[in-house]
Design a protein around this motif. Structure first.
Motif, short mmCIF file in Angstrom:
data_model
loop_
_atom_site.label_atom_id
_atom_site.label_comp_id
_atom_site.label_asym_id
_atom_site.label_seq_id
_atom_site.Cartn_x
_atom_site.Cartn_y
_atom_site.Cartn_z
N VAL A 54 0.83 -1.21 0.00
CA VAL A 54 0.00 0.00 0.00
C VAL A 54 0.86 1.25 0.00
N SER A 55 1.81 1.33 0.93
CA SER A 55 2.59 2.56 1.10
C SER A 55 3.92 2.54 0.37
N GLY A 56 4.43 1.33 0.08
CA GLY A 56 5.76 1.24 -0.51
C GLY A 56 6.88 1.35 0.50
N SER A 57 6.53 1.43 1.78
CA SER A 57 7.56 1.49 2.82
C SER A 57 8.35 0.19 2.82
N THR A 58 9.63 0.33 3.12
CA THR A 58 10.51 -0.84 3.09
C THR A 58 11.27 -1.00 4.40
N TYR A 59 11.71 -2.21 4.61
CA TYR A 59 12.48 -2.54 5.82
C TYR A 59 13.50 -3.59 5.45
N TYR A 60 14.72 -3.44 5.97
CA TYR A 60 15.80 -4.36 5.65
C TYR A 60 16.42 -4.95 6.91
N ALA A 61 16.89 -6.17 6.77
CA ALA A 61 17.71 -6.76 7.82
C ALA A 61 19.02 -5.99 7.88
N ASP A 62 19.61 -5.91 9.04
CA ASP A 62 20.88 -5.18 9.18
C ASP A 62 21.93 -5.72 8.23
N SER A 63 21.90 -7.03 8.02
CA SER A 63 22.93 -7.67 7.20
C SER A 63 22.76 -7.40 5.71
N THR A 64 21.60 -6.86 5.30
CA THR A 64 21.35 -6.65 3.88
C THR A 64 21.26 -5.19 3.48
N LYS A 65 21.33 -4.31 4.44
CA LYS A 65 21.25 -2.88 4.12
C LYS A 65 22.42 -2.47 3.22
N GLY A 66 22.10 -1.73 2.19
CA GLY A 66 23.14 -1.19 1.32
C GLY A 66 23.26 -1.91 -0.01
N ARG A 67 23.23 -3.24 -0.01
CA ARG A 67 23.40 -3.99 -1.26
C ARG A 67 22.08 -4.56 -1.80
N PHE A 68 21.06 -4.57 -0.95
CA PHE A 68 19.77 -5.15 -1.34
C PHE A 68 18.73 -4.04 -1.46
N THR A 69 17.91 -4.13 -2.49
CA THR A 69 16.84 -3.16 -2.68
C THR A 69 15.55 -3.89 -3.04
N ILE A 70 14.54 -3.69 -2.23
CA ILE A 70 13.23 -4.27 -2.51
C ILE A 70 12.34 -3.18 -3.11
N SER A 71 11.56 -3.55 -4.10
CA SER A 71 10.68 -2.58 -4.76
C SER A 71 9.46 -3.29 -5.30
N ARG A 72 8.50 -2.51 -5.77
CA ARG A 72 7.28 -3.12 -6.30
C ARG A 72 6.86 -2.43 -7.57
N ASP A 73 6.14 -3.15 -8.40
CA ASP A 73 5.55 -2.61 -9.62
C ASP A 73 4.07 -2.91 -9.55
N ASN A 74 3.30 -1.88 -9.27
CA ASN A 74 1.86 -2.08 -9.08
C ASN A 74 1.20 -2.63 -10.34
N ALA A 75 1.60 -2.11 -11.48
CA ALA A 75 0.96 -2.51 -12.73
C ALA A 75 1.21 -3.98 -13.05
N LYS A 76 2.39 -4.47 -12.67
CA LYS A 76 2.73 -5.87 -12.95
C LYS A 76 2.44 -6.79 -11.78
N ASN A 77 1.97 -6.22 -10.68
CA ASN A 77 1.68 -7.03 -9.50
C ASN A 77 2.89 -7.88 -9.11
N THR A 78 4.04 -7.23 -9.07
CA THR A 78 5.30 -7.93 -8.86
C THR A 78 6.16 -7.17 -7.87
N VAL A 79 6.84 -7.93 -7.04
CA VAL A 79 7.83 -7.38 -6.11
C VAL A 79 9.20 -7.85 -6.56
N TYR A 80 10.16 -6.96 -6.47
CA TYR A 80 11.52 -7.26 -6.91
C TYR A 80 12.50 -7.19 -5.74
#
Length: 125
Positions: A54-80
């Protein structure tokens, strides 16, 4: 009930980048929290990152911050999940998980009710 299908894994070299996809079918991701977990051989399944559809807010594990990026595409109903500067220790099966009206910052696997089949990522040195 949403169904999840991951893709994008494979054999890569250290230093490469990779983008994993988690596509929803049977239902849209609306009102879901979606997360990525990973499980290395012989280890427990660990939280990587989560996103609120809904909001697009994201949260990362401490071990993955910096190199990992989570995102979403509403039109494709897909999370990356994009991973840069891959390391051999990133080798694992990566799972997509979803929780209806769940908390995107929840790091426990039991909080998520729907799981994909996983996609293998192997990083060679």
């Amino acid at each position: 009930q949403v169904q999840l299908v991951e893709s994008g894994g494979g054999l890569v070299q250290a230093g490469d980048s990779l983008r994993l996809s988690c596509a929803a079918s049977g239902h849209s991701f609306s009102s879901y929290a979606v997360a990525w977990f990973r499980q290395a051989p012989g280890k427990q399944r660990d939280f990587v990152a989560g996103i609120s559809w809904v909001s697009g807010s994201t949260y990362y594990a401490d071990s993955t911050k910096g190199r990992f990026t989570i995102s979403r595409d509403n039109a494709k109903n897909t999370v990356y999940l994009r991973v840069s500067s891959l390391k051999p220790e990133d080798t694992a099966v990566y799972y997509c998980a979803a929780a209806l009206r769940g908390q995107y910052y929840s790091t426990t696997s039991s909080s998520y009710t729907t799981w994909g089949q996983g996609t293998q990522v192997t990083v060679s040195s």
